[in-house]
Design a protein around this motif. Structure first.
Motif, mmCIF file in Angstrom:
data_model
loop_
_atom_site.group_PDB
_atom_site.id
_atom_site.type_symbol
_atom_site.label_atom_id
_atom_site.label_comp_id
_atom_site.label_asym_id
_atom_site.label_seq_id
_atom_site.Cartn_x
_atom_site.Cartn_y
_atom_site.Cartn_z
ATOM 1 N N UNK A 49 22.748 -1.585 26.543
ATOM 2 C CA UNK A 49 23.861 -0.976 27.101
ATOM 3 C C UNK A 49 24.007 -1.612 28.435
ATOM 4 N N UNK A 50 23.202 -2.020 28.847
ATOM 5 C CA UNK A 50 23.354 -2.722 30.373
ATOM 6 C C UNK A 50 24.178 -3.710 30.208
ATOM 7 N N UNK A 51 23.674 -4.813 29.068
ATOM 8 C CA UNK A 51 24.068 -5.877 28.719
ATOM 9 C C UNK A 51 25.883 -5.922 28.483
ATOM 10 N N UNK A 52 26.173 -4.645 27.436
ATOM 11 C CA UNK A 52 27.543 -4.524 27.162
ATOM 12 C C UNK A 52 28.168 -4.048 28.431
ATOM 13 N N UNK A 53 27.727 -3.319 29.286
ATOM 14 C CA UNK A 53 28.550 -2.945 30.504
ATOM 15 C C UNK A 53 28.657 -4.033 31.549
ATOM 16 N N UNK A 54 27.726 -4.987 31.506
ATOM 17 C CA UNK A 54 28.091 -6.284 32.374
ATOM 18 C C UNK A 54 29.175 -7.147 31.897
ATOM 19 N N UNK A 55 29.347 -7.075 30.391
ATOM 20 C CA UNK A 55 30.571 -7.645 30.144
ATOM 21 C C UNK A 55 31.741 -7.250 30.399
ATOM 22 N N UNK A 56 31.743 -5.861 30.715
ATOM 23 C CA UNK A 56 33.099 -5.341 31.144
ATOM 24 C C UNK A 56 33.604 -5.439 32.514
ATOM 25 N N UNK A 57 32.387 -6.115 33.413
ATOM 26 C CA UNK A 57 33.047 -6.660 34.618
ATOM 27 C C UNK A 57 33.172 -5.245 35.646
ATOM 28 N N UNK A 58 32.772 -4.157 35.365
ATOM 29 C CA UNK A 58 33.604 -3.059 36.227
ATOM 30 C C UNK A 58 32.318 -1.848 36.552
ATOM 31 N N UNK A 59 31.184 -2.653 36.479
ATOM 32 C CA UNK A 59 29.836 -1.669 36.696
ATOM 33 C C UNK A 59 29.164 -2.287 37.911
ATOM 34 N N UNK A 60 28.994 -1.261 38.789
ATOM 35 C CA UNK A 60 28.326 -1.584 40.156
ATOM 36 C C UNK A 60 26.903 -1.723 40.099
ATOM 37 N N UNK A 61 26.422 -1.596 38.900
ATOM 38 C CA UNK A 61 24.857 -1.939 38.469
ATOM 39 C C UNK A 61 24.621 -2.992 37.848
ATOM 40 N N UNK A 62 25.655 -3.826 37.436
ATOM 41 C CA UNK A 62 25.465 -4.947 36.554
ATOM 42 C C UNK A 62 25.811 -6.087 37.455
ATOM 43 N N UNK A 63 25.473 -7.139 36.695
ATOM 44 C CA UNK A 63 25.495 -8.550 37.628
ATOM 45 C C UNK A 63 27.102 -9.117 37.408
ATOM 46 N N UNK A 71 20.369 -1.387 16.181
ATOM 47 C CA UNK A 71 19.372 -2.199 16.011
ATOM 48 C C UNK A 71 18.349 -2.183 17.465
ATOM 49 N N UNK A 72 19.039 -1.803 18.785
ATOM 50 C CA UNK A 72 18.452 -1.762 19.999
ATOM 51 C C UNK A 72 17.694 -0.359 19.869
ATOM 52 N N UNK A 73 18.438 0.571 19.399
ATOM 53 C CA UNK A 73 17.621 1.925 19.476
ATOM 54 C C UNK A 73 16.513 1.933 18.623
ATOM 55 N N UNK A 74 16.433 1.227 17.539
ATOM 56 C CA UNK A 74 15.215 1.156 16.570
ATOM 57 C C UNK A 74 14.106 0.305 17.072
ATOM 58 N N UNK A 75 14.363 -0.506 18.063
ATOM 59 C CA UNK A 75 13.494 -1.529 18.311
ATOM 60 C C UNK A 75 13.063 -0.896 19.859
ATOM 61 N N UNK A 76 13.703 -0.429 20.378
ATOM 62 C CA UNK A 76 13.333 0.202 21.513
ATOM 63 C C UNK A 76 13.777 -0.322 22.997
ATOM 64 N N UNK A 77 15.009 -0.751 22.774
ATOM 65 C CA UNK A 77 15.565 -1.560 23.922
ATOM 66 C C UNK A 77 17.025 -1.055 24.139
ATOM 67 N N UNK A 78 17.466 0.086 23.787
ATOM 68 C CA UNK A 78 18.691 0.599 23.685
ATOM 69 C C UNK A 78 19.109 0.462 25.378
ATOM 70 N N UNK A 79 18.395 0.993 26.600
ATOM 71 C CA UNK A 79 18.791 0.920 27.725
ATOM 72 C C UNK A 79 19.454 -0.535 28.002
ATOM 73 N N UNK A 80 18.610 -1.727 27.702
ATOM 74 C CA UNK A 80 18.749 -2.787 28.248
ATOM 75 C C UNK A 80 20.192 -3.260 27.156
#
Length: 267
Positions: A253-267, A242-251
């Motif tokens: 992916x960022x949200x999914x990575x932030x949930x893993x708590x192992x990403x230096x670029x996420x909150x 859905x994100x790719x079709x709507x044009x917010x795939x990057x956002x």
């Protein structure tokens, strides 16, 4: 060009016999939603106009007049057409969706300040002779081959060196004899040059391919590997589709990575 000179020239670009109106109009409040709808409708109309003319879009400023152009005469899809004798005529009207014919395509060349020159398909520059005829017989750009585009209120006129506007006579000959711009002197300059807004957006390398691979690419790019293990979100890829079709795939992916708590670029 001085501001005084600009006012004199622009003031000429009006219908013959047209009277200026000083009537005051009552302002009406508009809802925010209406304003957005109006903007969207305007954009849609512009795109439809380009499609109706075979992909040739309406140039509305001096800097847009570059490369291959065509000069549309009036509101009908008919263009200035070069003849092999160096003269010009109004070409036959085109069907909806068709662009100009090869004989109707010119090349715009900057001629200094607010002037432009046009070269025909016969490799000759277009100017105006002593009798006001538009001719294309010059091998180089001189004063007679310089034109000044005048833009006003969504209308366009082409002013020749003789201070007259390009237009057509009753026999469809292209001339420059009128010091004011009437119905026969209103033109639309069209271009098929690819604009920045028309260029396809470049897809980052890590966002190419299948969505599963895309997420792995992002994890490899940003995740810290303290334990040498990749941490991939296990919620599935339906959200990413859905994100790719709507044009917010990057956002997404960022949200999914932030949930893993192992990403230096996420909150």
């Amino acid at each position: 060009m001085s501001s005084e000179y600009s006012k004199v020239k622009i003031g000429k670009l009006k219908l013959k016999g047209e009277k200026s109106s000083h009537k005051k109009h009552k302002s009406k409040k508009r809802k925010a939603g209406d304003e957005g709808s109006s903007s969207s409708s305007s954009s849609k109309n512009i795109n439809e106009d380009t499609i109706d003319h075979g992909g040739w879009w309406h140039a509305t400023s001096f800097r847009q007049i570059t490369g291959s152009i065509a000069i549309q005469l009036g509101d009908k899809p008919m263009y200035v057409r070069a003849l092999d004798n160096g003269l010009f005529t109004a070409g036959a009207p085109h069907d909806q969706g068709d662009g100009p014919a090869p004989e109707e395509v010119l090349t715009a060349v900057p001629a200094g300040d607010d002037r432009i020159a046009f070269k025909s398909g016969y490799n000759k520059y277009i100017g105006v002779d002593g009798s006001g005829r538009v001719v294309g017989r010059a091998d180089a750009i001189g004063p007679r081959e310089m034109w000044q585009p005048i833009f006003q209120d969504g209308k366009t006129g082409l002013l020749a060196v003789n201070d007259c506007f390009l237009g057509i006579d009753e026999d469809d000959n292209v001339i420059a004899k009128s010091p004011t711009a009437g119905n026969y002197e209103m033109v639309t300059i069209r271009s098929n040059t690819v604009r920045e807004c028309d260029k396809p957006k470049e897809i980052p390398e890590e966002e190419r391919g299948k969505l599963k691979d895309v997420e792995v690419n992002y994890v490899k790019k940003f995740q810290k590997f303290q334990d040498k293990r990749l941490r991939i979100n296990e919620e599935g890829i339906a959200v990413l589709k859905e994100a790719r079709s709507e044009g917010y795939l990057h956002e997404a992916l960022l949200d999914r990575r932030s949930k893993m708590k192992a990403d230096r670029y996420c909150k």
